[in-house]
Design an enzyme around this catalytic site. Sequence first.
Site, PDB file in Angstrom:
ATOM      1  N   SER A  61       0.803  -1.233   0.000  1.00 20.36           N
ATOM      2  CA  SER A  61       0.000   0.000   0.000  1.00 20.36           C
ATOM      3  C   SER A  61       0.829   1.275   0.000  1.00 20.36           C
ATOM      4  O   SER A  61       0.278   2.362  -0.194  1.00 20.36           O
ATOM      5  CB  SER A  61      -0.963   0.005   1.189  1.00 20.36           C
ATOM      6  OG  SER A  61      -2.034  -0.876   0.959  1.00 20.36           O
ATOM      7  N   LYS A  64       0.328   3.249  -3.010  1.00 18.15           N
ATOM      8  CA  LYS A  64      -0.824   4.147  -3.147  1.00 18.15           C
ATOM      9  C   LYS A  64      -0.369   5.609  -3.184  1.00 18.15           C
ATOM     10  O   LYS A  64      -1.002   6.449  -3.831  1.00 18.15           O
ATOM     11  CB  LYS A  64      -1.809   3.923  -1.998  1.00 18.15           C
ATOM     12  CG  LYS A  64      -2.483   2.559  -2.039  1.00 18.15           C
ATOM     13  CD  LYS A  64      -3.292   2.290  -0.782  1.00 18.15           C
ATOM     14  CE  LYS A  64      -3.936   0.906  -0.822  1.00 18.15           C
ATOM     15  NZ  LYS A  64      -4.625   0.543   0.428  1.00 18.15           N
ATOM     16  N   TYR A 189      -3.599  -3.006 -10.356  1.00 21.18           N
ATOM     17  CA  TYR A 189      -3.507  -2.804  -8.906  1.00 21.18           C
ATOM     18  C   TYR A 189      -2.685  -3.905  -8.246  1.00 21.18           C
ATOM     19  O   TYR A 189      -1.839  -3.631  -7.380  1.00 21.18           O
ATOM     20  CB  TYR A 189      -4.910  -2.737  -8.303  1.00 21.18           C
ATOM     21  CG  TYR A 189      -4.911  -2.503  -6.815  1.00 21.18           C
ATOM     22  CD1 TYR A 189      -4.516  -1.277  -6.288  1.00 21.18           C
ATOM     23  CD2 TYR A 189      -5.298  -3.508  -5.930  1.00 21.18           C
ATOM     24  CE1 TYR A 189      -4.514  -1.056  -4.920  1.00 21.18           C
ATOM     25  CE2 TYR A 189      -5.289  -3.295  -4.565  1.00 21.18           C
ATOM     26  CZ  TYR A 189      -4.892  -2.072  -4.066  1.00 21.18           C
ATOM     27  OH  TYR A 189      -4.878  -1.853  -2.712  1.00 21.18           O
ATOM     28  N   TYR A 241      -4.231   3.851   7.852  1.00 17.16           N
ATOM     29  CA  TYR A 241      -5.537   3.185   7.914  1.00 17.16           C
ATOM     30  C   TYR A 241      -6.359   3.717   9.086  1.00 17.16           C
ATOM     31  O   TYR A 241      -6.338   4.918   9.373  1.00 17.16           O
ATOM     32  CB  TYR A 241      -5.370   1.668   7.979  1.00 17.16           C
ATOM     33  CG  TYR A 241      -4.574   1.090   6.846  1.00 17.16           C
ATOM     34  CD1 TYR A 241      -4.933   1.347   5.525  1.00 17.16           C
ATOM     35  CD2 TYR A 241      -3.456   0.300   7.085  1.00 17.16           C
ATOM     36  CE1 TYR A 241      -4.211   0.814   4.470  1.00 17.16           C
ATOM     37  CE2 TYR A 241      -2.722  -0.238   6.027  1.00 17.16           C
ATOM     38  CZ  TYR A 241      -3.112   0.033   4.733  1.00 17.16           C
ATOM     39  OH  TYR A 241      -2.385  -0.498   3.690  1.00 17.16           O
ATOM     40  N   VAL A 259       1.322  -3.605   4.001  1.00 11.64           N
ATOM     41  CA  VAL A 259       1.333  -4.883   4.716  1.00 11.64           C
ATOM     42  C   VAL A 259       2.575  -5.721   4.408  1.00 11.64           C
ATOM     43  O   VAL A 259       2.777  -6.771   5.010  1.00 11.64           O
ATOM     44  CB  VAL A 259       0.055  -5.709   4.454  1.00 11.64           C
ATOM     45  CG1 VAL A 259      -1.160  -4.995   4.994  1.00 11.64           C
ATOM     46  CG2 VAL A 259      -0.102  -6.041   2.975  1.00 11.64           C
TER      47      VAL A 259
END
Length: 305
Positions: A61, A64, A189, A241, A259
């Site tokens: 992530s 992102k 993705y 998060y 992660v």
Amino acid sequence: MEERLKRCVALGKEAAKEGQVASYIPELKKGNPEDVGICIVDLQGKVYGAGEFKKNFTLQSITKVISLLLALEDRGAEEVFRHVHMEPTGDSFNSIMSFEVKNPTKPFNPMINAGAMVVSSLILGDSPEERIQRLLAFTDRLSGTPGHVIDERVYRSEKETGDRNRSLAYFMKSTGIMEGNTEEILDLYFMQCSILGNCQDIAAMGAVLASNGRHPFTGERILKKENARIVKTIMTTCGMYDASGEFAVSCGIPAKSGVGGGILGAVPGVLGVGTFGPALDRKGNSLAGIRMLEYLAHDMDLSIF
């Protein structure tokens, strides 16, 4: 600085004993929970590292941040945020309920999975292959290190087990939120999340953000100043998060976790920092990384608040 970072690694190793490596992606189960590394890149381009700071891991992530920056550079903020909000959520990063029930018009922010898939669909390119090559080249520019690649085993593992992400993508397709070929966007993705990097790579990216878009190694302007500002703000409110508020209080550094065990941090006007520790807490954040960043924030007075 070297002694400070060695102290960070010692604290991180202790914290890591309480966590577990990610298991919902089978290939990530192979991570060593005892691995801990940290790297700092200051705005003059000096690099300091300790522990496993040169060990590659999948950025997950953290990408992102990269895809959001590229989409902003490609499309501009008005177009990007026509498709995704910029608000924090108190739910998990792959929640379906929060998306469908609370906010069905578009994803809450680009740092949750639904929002990140929408952002990836906005990257310019005629095919997933062209888009991923542009994303890899952009990762090279941000990190100052050429030759970034995808971990094919992790990519295949994510693709084979990514049912929750597939559900989110098809829900967004059914409601008209996400445009384009759904399977192609999913493939992009999954490839994006499987990009390999290390602590120095993400620390350099953090330094680019910290300097409002200029690269610490070359002085070259990589990003528009406004795009760097936007992304740092979203990292602060959404990057960890549903633990983002707690992290803002305890650490106060704009950051984005993954992660795979990495955390990218950007201290405006000061430095970029990258940490690695695949033992995660229940919310998917690296325990070692959080502990190291908390120590640095207090020891060096790095909080932006």
